[in-house]
Motif scaffolding. Sequence first.
Motif, PDB file in Angstrom:
ATOM      1  N   VAL A  68      97.590  52.471  29.895  1.00  0.00           N
ATOM      2  CA  VAL A  68      98.886  51.813  29.739  1.00  0.00           C
ATOM      3  C   VAL A  68      98.991  51.351  28.286  1.00  0.00           C
ATOM      4  CG1 VAL A  68     100.383  49.935  30.497  1.00  0.00           C
ATOM      5  CG2 VAL A  68      98.889  51.082  32.148  1.00  0.00           C
ATOM      6  N   LEU A  69     100.014  51.860  27.584  1.00  0.00           N
ATOM      7  CA  LEU A  69     100.208  51.527  26.182  1.00  0.00           C
ATOM      8  C   LEU A  69     101.635  51.042  25.969  1.00  0.00           C
ATOM      9  CD1 LEU A  69      98.516  54.686  24.572  1.00  0.00           C
ATOM     10  CD2 LEU A  69      97.495  52.415  24.851  1.00  0.00           C
ATOM     11  N   SER A  70     101.777  50.200  24.978  1.00  0.00           N
ATOM     12  CA  SER A  70     103.134  49.805  24.566  1.00  0.00           C
ATOM     13  C   SER A  70     103.591  50.736  23.437  1.00  0.00           C
ATOM     14  CB  SER A  70     103.143  48.348  24.104  1.00  0.00           C
ATOM     15  OG  SER A  70     102.332  48.191  22.955  1.00  0.00           O
ATOM     16  N   PRO A  71     104.880  50.880  23.214  1.00  0.00           N
ATOM     17  CA  PRO A  71     105.362  51.788  22.157  1.00  0.00           C
ATOM     18  C   PRO A  71     104.699  51.482  20.822  1.00  0.00           C
ATOM     19  CG  PRO A  71     107.184  51.069  23.521  1.00  0.00           C
ATOM     20  CD  PRO A  71     105.996  50.263  23.948  1.00  0.00           C
ATOM     21  N   GLU A 101     106.085  45.255  28.346  1.00  0.00           N
ATOM     22  CA  GLU A 101     106.234  44.235  29.395  1.00  0.00           C
ATOM     23  C   GLU A 101     105.562  42.947  28.961  1.00  0.00           C
ATOM     24  OE1 GLU A 101     107.670  44.009  32.427  1.00  0.00           O
ATOM     25  OE2 GLU A 101     108.669  45.935  32.069  1.00  0.00           O
ATOM     26  N   PRO A 102     106.273  41.798  29.149  1.00  0.00           N
ATOM     27  CA  PRO A 102     105.614  40.516  28.891  1.00  0.00           C
ATOM     28  C   PRO A 102     104.515  40.287  29.925  1.00  0.00           C
ATOM     29  CG  PRO A 102     107.711  40.147  29.939  1.00  0.00           C
ATOM     30  CD  PRO A 102     107.659  41.613  29.650  1.00  0.00           C
ATOM     31  N   PRO A 103     103.587  39.348  29.665  1.00  0.00           N
ATOM     32  CA  PRO A 103     102.479  39.118  30.607  1.00  0.00           C
ATOM     33  C   PRO A 103     102.996  38.623  31.960  1.00  0.00           C
ATOM     34  CG  PRO A 103     102.010  38.125  28.495  1.00  0.00           C
ATOM     35  CD  PRO A 103     103.462  38.516  28.458  1.00  0.00           C
ATOM     36  N   ARG A 104     102.294  39.027  32.986  1.00  0.00           N
ATOM     37  CA  ARG A 104     102.479  38.455  34.321  1.00  0.00           C
ATOM     38  C   ARG A 104     101.093  38.323  34.954  1.00  0.00           C
ATOM     39  NH1 ARG A 104     105.531  42.755  38.089  1.00  0.00           N
ATOM     40  NH2 ARG A 104     107.008  42.839  36.334  1.00  0.00           N
ATOM     41  N   ILE A 105     100.916  37.229  35.731  1.00  0.00           N
ATOM     42  CA  ILE A 105      99.631  36.987  36.424  1.00  0.00           C
ATOM     43  C   ILE A 105      99.818  37.336  37.879  1.00  0.00           C
ATOM     44  CG2 ILE A 105      97.922  35.251  37.090  1.00  0.00           C
ATOM     45  CD1 ILE A 105      98.428  33.893  34.420  1.00  0.00           C
ATOM     46  N   PRO A 133     102.127  45.115  25.336  1.00  0.00           N
ATOM     47  CA  PRO A 133     100.696  45.382  25.092  1.00  0.00           C
ATOM     48  C   PRO A 133      99.774  44.462  25.914  1.00  0.00           C
ATOM     49  CG  PRO A 133     101.745  44.458  23.144  1.00  0.00           C
ATOM     50  CD  PRO A 133     102.823  44.587  24.159  1.00  0.00           C
ATOM     51  N   MET A 134      98.478  44.835  25.952  1.00  0.00           N
ATOM     52  CA  MET A 134      97.472  44.111  26.735  1.00  0.00           C
ATOM     53  C   MET A 134      97.459  42.646  26.346  1.00  0.00           C
ATOM     54  SD  MET A 134      94.842  44.342  28.931  1.00  0.00           S
ATOM     55  CE  MET A 134      94.204  46.011  28.872  1.00  0.00           C
ATOM     56  N   PRO A 135      97.690  41.718  27.308  1.00  0.00           N
ATOM     57  CA  PRO A 135      97.681  40.292  26.981  1.00  0.00           C
ATOM     58  C   PRO A 135      96.269  39.816  26.665  1.00  0.00           C
ATOM     59  CG  PRO A 135      98.866  40.726  29.022  1.00  0.00           C
ATOM     60  CD  PRO A 135      98.108  41.974  28.690  1.00  0.00           C
ATOM     61  N   ASN A 187     100.873  37.883  25.204  1.00  0.00           N
ATOM     62  CA  ASN A 187     101.035  39.001  24.275  1.00  0.00           C
ATOM     63  C   ASN A 187     102.276  38.714  23.431  1.00  0.00           C
ATOM     64  OD1 ASN A 187     103.262  39.709  25.779  1.00  0.00           O
ATOM     65  ND2 ASN A 187     102.384  41.613  26.610  1.00  0.00           N
ATOM     66  N   LYS A 188     102.683  39.676  22.592  1.00  0.00           N
ATOM     67  CA  LYS A 188     103.771  39.402  21.651  1.00  0.00           C
ATOM     68  C   LYS A 188     105.114  39.247  22.355  1.00  0.00           C
ATOM     69  CE  LYS A 188     104.521  44.309  20.617  1.00  0.00           C
ATOM     70  NZ  LYS A 188     104.508  45.329  19.544  1.00  0.00           N
ATOM     71  N   LEU A 189     105.146  39.609  23.650  1.00  0.00           N
ATOM     72  CA  LEU A 189     106.413  39.513  24.375  1.00  0.00           C
ATOM     73  C   LEU A 189     106.522  38.247  25.216  1.00  0.00           C
ATOM     74  CD1 LEU A 189     106.768  43.222  25.563  1.00  0.00           C
ATOM     75  CD2 LEU A 189     107.737  42.143  23.521  1.00  0.00           C
ATOM     76  N   GLY A 190     105.437  37.472  25.311  1.00  0.00           N
ATOM     77  CA  GLY A 190     105.565  36.245  26.084  1.00  0.00           C
ATOM     78  C   GLY A 190     104.223  35.704  26.530  1.00  0.00           C
ATOM     79  N   MET A 191     104.290  34.743  27.501  1.00  0.00           N
ATOM     80  CA  MET A 191     103.093  34.030  27.988  1.00  0.00           C
ATOM     81  C   MET A 191     103.279  33.719  29.476  1.00  0.00           C
ATOM     82  SD  MET A 191     101.969  30.674  28.833  1.00  0.00           S
ATOM     83  CE  MET A 191     102.859  29.475  27.860  1.00  0.00           C
ATOM     84  N   ALA A 192     102.170  33.740  30.223  1.00  0.00           N
ATOM     85  CA  ALA A 192     102.168  33.353  31.645  1.00  0.00           C
ATOM     86  C   ALA A 192     100.889  32.595  31.925  1.00  0.00           C
ATOM     87  CB  ALA A 192     102.290  34.586  32.535  1.00  0.00           C
ATOM     88  N   LYS A 193     100.975  31.677  32.901  1.00  0.00           N
ATOM     89  CA  LYS A 193      99.770  30.910  33.267  1.00  0.00           C
ATOM     90  C   LYS A 193      99.726  30.702  34.773  1.00  0.00           C
ATOM     91  CE  LYS A 193     101.700  26.275  32.538  1.00  0.00           C
ATOM     92  NZ  LYS A 193     101.515  24.989  31.829  1.00  0.00           N
ATOM     93  N   ASN A 194      98.519  30.363  35.238  1.00  0.00           N
ATOM     94  CA  ASN A 194      98.308  30.174  36.682  1.00  0.00           C
ATOM     95  C   ASN A 194      97.141  29.217  36.877  1.00  0.00           C
ATOM     96  OD1 ASN A 194      98.657  30.594  39.454  1.00  0.00           O
ATOM     97  ND2 ASN A 194      97.022  32.125  39.473  1.00  0.00           N
ATOM     98  N   GLU A 195      97.253  28.351  37.894  1.00  0.00           N
ATOM     99  CA  GLU A 195      96.183  27.402  38.223  1.00  0.00           C
ATOM    100  C   GLU A 195      95.468  27.852  39.492  1.00  0.00           C
ATOM    101  OE1 GLU A 195      97.703  23.484  38.598  1.00  0.00           O
ATOM    102  OE2 GLU A 195      97.831  23.141  36.431  1.00  0.00           O
TER     103      GLU A 195
END
Length: 1185
Positions: free
Chosen positions: A367-370, A448-452, A478-480, A525-533
């Motif tokens: 999986v690669l980003s452009p 795609e922005p990160p998702r957990i 890209p890979m978060p 990654n450069k498209l965003g941020m996600a977090k999880n507890e």
Amino acid sequence: MQLKIMPKKKQKHLSAGGVPLILFLCQMISALDVPLDLVQPPTITHQSPKDYIIDPRENIVIQCEAKGKPPPSFSWTRNGTHFDIDKDPLVTMKPGSGTLVINIMSEGKAETYEGVYQCTARNERGAAVSNNIVVRPSRSPLWTKERLEPIILRNGQSLVLPCRPPIGLPPAIIFWMDNSFQRLPQSERVSQGLNGDLYFSNVLPEDTREDYICYARFNHTQTIQQKQPISLKVISVDELNDTIAANLSDTEFYGAKSSKERPPTFLTPEGNESHKEELRGNVLSLECIAEGLPTPIIYWIKEDGTLPANRTFYRNFKKTLQITHVSEADSGNYQCIAKNALGAVHHTISVTVKAAPYWIVAPQNLVLSPGENGTLICRANGNPKPRISWLTNGVPIEIALDDPSRKIDGDTIIFSNVQESSSAVYQCNASNKYGYLLANAFVNVLAEPPRILTPANTLYQVIANRPALLDCAFFGSPMPAIEWFKGTKGSALHEDIYVLHDNGTLEIPVAQKDSTGTYTCVARNKLGMAKNEVHLEIKDPTRIIKQPEYAVVQRGSKVSFECRVKHDHTLIPTIMWLKDNGELPNDERFSTDKDHLVVSDVKDDDGGTYTCTANTTLDSASASALLRVVDVPNPPFDLELTNQLDKSVQLTWTPGDDNNSPITKFIIEYEDAMHDAGLWHHQAEVSGTQTTAQLKLSPYVNYSFRVMAENSIGRSMPSEASEQYLTKAAEPDQNPTAVEGLGTEPDNLVITWKPLNGFQSNGPGLQYKVSWRQKDGDDEWTSVVVANVSKYIVSGTPTFVPYLIKVQALNDVGFAPEPAAVMGHSGEDLPMVAPGNVHVNVVNSTLAEVHWDPVPPKSVRGHLQGYRIYYWKTQSSSKRNRRHIEKKILTFQGTKTHGMLPGLQPYSHYALNVRVVNGKGEGPASTDRGFHTPEGVPSAPSSLKIVNPTLDSLTLEWDPPSHPNGILTEYILKYQPINSTHELGPLVDLKIPANKTRWTLKNLNFSTRYKFYFYAQTSVGSGSQITEEAITTVDEAMASRQVDIATQGWFIGLMCAVALLILILLIVCFIRRNKGGKYPVKEKEDAHADPEIQPMKEDDGTFGEYSDAEDHKPLKKGSRTPSDRTVKKEDSDDSLVDYGEGVNGQFNEDGSFIGQYSGKKEKEPAEGNESSEAPSPVNAMNSLV
């Protein structure tokens, strides 16, 4: 560790097992899955095996499942060309799937659809292809019919029974059975080869049978095919010669003996060398089967190497060598050696291990980003080395559309500056002559922005001191980058303590209690941020604190295993018991509770390993113990008698099962069916390691033997009896025992003996030769032969004459050895002479010594047993009246000529005589001799009583001693006063003439207790004493003064108050006594308790008599006077302690005290004229003083 989601609480339990941890780590290093809601090329998820053998009786199902976004469409090729399923009404494709269903149940044949199938899954992003699936129907063909001639062999020849099963698909499983479907027994001599043939190293007559049948089982179709039965007859040389004698009249084709012993030769493989090729990862099977006589033994070695210990197995009685999971390192020369007593033969098998292609690095989804770069690597190995080829979307890459972002470099495709149009599915094919590998890997270009992907607030529970793995599945392109934090304000966790895996998982190598808490995963990654507890709890481990213990029990008893478990209080363990790693038998004899397993009525099959396993949702603990069931041995069997001689035989047996306790010895018993049928006697014992015994036998016995085994538990039941063995008759080898000669009358001699039993007779016609003659004479032996008796009487003998006697056994065969003579005597008669010179020496008043002269031996006329003294008292020296004469007897054994006469009465006249005694009786008495015993001390006076007490006098009355033992010279009276504190006053001595039986003592103190000691005397000394106590009477003036005081009102009031206080004290004391406590009065009573105490009689001022054998111990004992106002010596005494706490009396005006001591309150009322008036308050007060 394996992650496990708890559905309700969102919990994850981390398993303690090692295998799930390996699987999880493998998942962590694999490429990340693209969420299905994102655009992605197809991925094959399930497909049928490459070599797909189908059951022709069922519908054909060829599986092909795939995922992708948008959902992929499916197409098939068959034998390399497009397979149009729409044109075949029997073929359908499952909706949403590529799986084909070919309906051959209704019509059609499986063979029509045999071929090579390949599935393609396609969407707008690419196409994935399946393996080439070779579809073939299974086959189970019948054996071709053939005529099988019977096989006739001589004993010892070798034989191969061919099976040659029909070729099926898959290959059949071969086994040999008989007509009853029972497997034929196999051994080192007879065994089945890998090709299915049955090999005989040498044949035996027991191999003869007509139903050697080879069966082929085809598992795929669940069918069994049967070959025609083969008949085999094994005959001896003599039988074979008789059979062919008509055709071989001049030449003997077979020798006089059966097949001779011979060294080994190989039946398979042939020659000295052979070659074997096997593929890597398979099981290498090498086989060597040899013939020879005796049967050869097979050995295996590897030249220039050793056999791999953990992968080497021997099958088919070591005729087959198997090595599992072979690799190129297992190539080489293997040598099998067949050996028997006559020689050895060798065969070398050269093994080459080839390899179908196997992965070194399989291509992974990318999986690669452009604009990013990446690589696909396809690296495989094999022997020979496989060829690598690439395809894109199912088309060889050489003819596919050109993509400027990719570059092929052998087994690697390099991507640079990819764009969305670069998305595709690539296939890597690695192949050689032994097979191929095909792998699909897609390149998916996404932004795609990160998702957990891990659910929020997942709870992980981990056992302390074990690894904890906190999941943070993520996706982004890209890979978060992933970071972990602990707590709400914690800093980022670093790898000095933690391990951060590429797939986002946080590993705590050794989780402790302080590891508990909330952890936060952040993906950027450069498209965003996600977090999880997520949350972590650390639990205490489950431990077995009381393990089951090794047990040895006897069959039929009960055994208990204990298993106590300590665990985290939040985890509920499940206790499971296993036997030999399997479930417990379904038997009510097995019972379990919280901590115990109990096995009742233990049987042999209950022996084994019992395991207690405590399982929680997070971990488990187990402990095992061995149960050994023991019992007495099973009886021996197969008893056999060999080497049968006249006086010995060899007994052989086979031991029974020792029941887990080694046999220590064998006990051999015999039965004599001729003489003692049904009775078993001990014969011998041998060591527990022996199975033979050489037994000594007696003549003329019909023997049967049985054997019992013994171990530490006990003795077995007897074996079955052996065959009977009758030994030859012989003359007796022993004579009767216990030979005696004793007369019963003066003129006879009775000869007795212990006869021989039937076992000792050694033959028929058992008789006894009885011989006798006088010992001191010159007479010849007189003999008589008798049978069936154990006694013979010789009459007319002289009285008590010594005889020599012999008793000899004989039977129909002959005489026993000459017996030794024993001495006996003819009958006895009464002695004729009385002992002479009898005289008596008086030693003291109770003992005399008697002497006499022995009688002549001849006058005894029998066995001298001793002398007997008769003695009696003629009259007492002090009494003239004659009483009935009672004679006493003392016997003195042997030749003794003196003896002592004890227990004589002092001061008495005695007479005696002496007689000699033999076995017949007493002889005449000697002349009576009289003697006189001197005086002794008298016995105590027969009674003592005290009468007529006054203020200052007491009168004593008594009876003389019953045994004066002489002339009484006087009486001695001693007395002394006793005060209120039980202290003794001065002792007064008084001598009273012997003719008195009454005496009055005057000038005594009033109201005073006295104790008296009274005994008689002779000239020798004083006799035993008798004691008594008495009290002088009370002054009447003092008594009247006490009455006057008692009538005063103030005094009455005072006494009432004192009485109330006493009542309260009594109640308290009563309560304490009921509770087992002691109050002072009780303690005082206990201190003076005497089991012989009896109450004093209180009638008319008279007092009981006292008898005490001990001087100078007043106040200890006392007794009430009986109704006749006398006291006997044997009556119990009473103590002043019994009377000292209260008085029944009054005070006179001058303060003097009169009255008498009262008896103990717990005593029964005395008989007589006691006053019935209640005690006065003065008495109550006095009782407190």
